[in-house]
Design an enzyme around this catalytic site. Structure first.
Site, PDB file in Angstrom:
ATOM      1  N   LYS A  66      -5.077   6.041  -1.955  1.00 24.79           N
ATOM      2  CA  LYS A  66      -4.140   5.567  -0.927  1.00 24.79           C
ATOM      3  C   LYS A  66      -4.123   6.495   0.287  1.00 24.79           C
ATOM      4  O   LYS A  66      -3.069   6.855   0.796  1.00 24.79           O
ATOM      5  CB  LYS A  66      -2.745   5.401  -1.511  1.00 24.79           C
ATOM      6  CG  LYS A  66      -2.695   4.386  -2.650  1.00 24.79           C
ATOM      7  CD  LYS A  66      -1.289   4.239  -3.219  1.00 24.79           C
ATOM      8  CE  LYS A  66      -1.253   3.192  -4.331  1.00 24.79           C
ATOM      9  NZ  LYS A  66      -1.981   3.604  -5.538  1.00 24.79           N
ATOM     10  N   ARG A  67      -5.300   6.871   0.734  1.00 21.43           N
ATOM     11  CA  ARG A  67      -5.403   7.754   1.893  1.00 21.43           C
ATOM     12  C   ARG A  67      -4.912   7.042   3.144  1.00 21.43           C
ATOM     13  O   ARG A  67      -5.073   5.833   3.291  1.00 21.43           O
ATOM     14  CB  ARG A  67      -6.849   8.209   2.088  1.00 21.43           C
ATOM     15  CG  ARG A  67      -7.432   9.008   0.927  1.00 21.43           C
ATOM     16  CD  ARG A  67      -6.575  10.186   0.547  1.00 21.43           C
ATOM     17  NE  ARG A  67      -7.257  11.122  -0.338  1.00 21.43           N
ATOM     18  CZ  ARG A  67      -6.642  12.018  -1.071  1.00 21.43           C
ATOM     19  NH1 ARG A  67      -5.315  12.086  -1.062  1.00 21.43           N
ATOM     20  NH2 ARG A  67      -7.335  12.858  -1.839  1.00 21.43           N
TER      21      ARG A  67
END
Length: 271
Positions: A95-96
């Site tokens: 979930k960058r």
């Protein structure tokens, strides 16, 4: 071979839409693994080997490795999947979300260091926070759209339509992801199984774009509702804890296989 091609081939070969999430919590490991320096790797590799012919992909969650300084075990695990089970793609759940050179480094981390085939990305900083990942043409990029947690509604359900037309924020993300942002065809979306009506709405917007759907199993998402809502395109239905911790003794991998097979069968019943 691109991620999308790998995914389609694995789904067909294994007759599966099941994605097994690898969220290793040593506190829940069987006793014989306690105290081992490589316990995380050994646990996850056993799960992988027991279920690889039942899945379309594996999804390791990076936080469970990084929190215990086990990034080297994550590298080894993904290498193990590629070497022992070629053709099964790996989605790194990280979930960058950042822009410019920082996002470029996150892409290097995911695609060079860990050799993931796809990555989850938070798109809420806009298009330039997504573009660095699209520079890797054979990789997949799953953007958070309508997440499975209850608090996702705090922002994702905001009306951003204006001019008398209603459009929820998650719908805007879906429309952008399926349109101008997806020039290379690499993008998919994360849509939670706990919201089947929103899954159906996203599918309506994006057509056959891949959807990664977490939330069945321990989070309570309904398989029949999920499959029905997401019909019409590529689909990865994730289950993590219900499979990983199905057994508590030395036969934990066999127990995981049993639950994975039951889950695949349940999914296929409604396809």
């Amino acid at each position: 071979m691109t991620f999308t091609q790998m995914l389609a081939a694995a789904a067909q070969k294994n007759d599966s839409l099941l994605c097994v999430g690898l969220d290793p919590d040593p506190a829940k490991f069987p006793a014989h693994l306690h105290g081992r320096a490589d316990a995380i790797y050994q646990f996850c590799a056993a799960i992988v080997d027991a279920t690889a012919d039942l899945v379309c992909t594996f999804k390791p969650q990076i936080a469970y490795f990084a929190a215990r300084r086990a990034e080297d075990q994550l590298e080894a695990l993904i290498a193990h999947i590629h070497e022992r089970h070629p053709g099964i793609p790996v989605v790194l759940d990280a979930k960058r979300g950042d822009i410019g050179s920082t996002a470029e480094q996150y892409a290097v981390e995911a695609f060079e260091r860990f050799r993931a085939d796809a990555l989850t990305v938070n798109p809420y900083m806009g298009r330039d926070s997504v573009e660095p990942y699209l520079a890797w043409p054979d990789k997949g990029v799953f953007l958070l759209c309508r997440t499975s947690n209850a608090g996702g509604s705090d922002l994702q359900f905001l009306d951003v339509g204006g001019s008398g037309t209603q459009e929820r924020l998650y719908e805007r993300v879906a429309r952008l992801a399926a349109g101008e942002w997806n020039s290379s065809g690499q993008i998919g979306l994360v849509v939670g199984a706990t919201f089947p009506a929103e899954i159906a709405r996203v599918r309506e917007i994006v057509g056959d774009m891949p959807l990664l759907v977490p939330g069945i199993g321990a989070q309570g998402g309904d398989i029949a509702a999920t499959v029905g809502a997401a019909a019409g395109g590529a689909l990865l239905i994730n289950s993590s804890r219900a499979i990983l911790y199905a057994g508590q003794d030395e036969n934990f991998a066999a127990a995981a296989r049993r639950v994975a097979e039951e889950t695949r069968t349940a999914i296929n019943r409604y396809r």
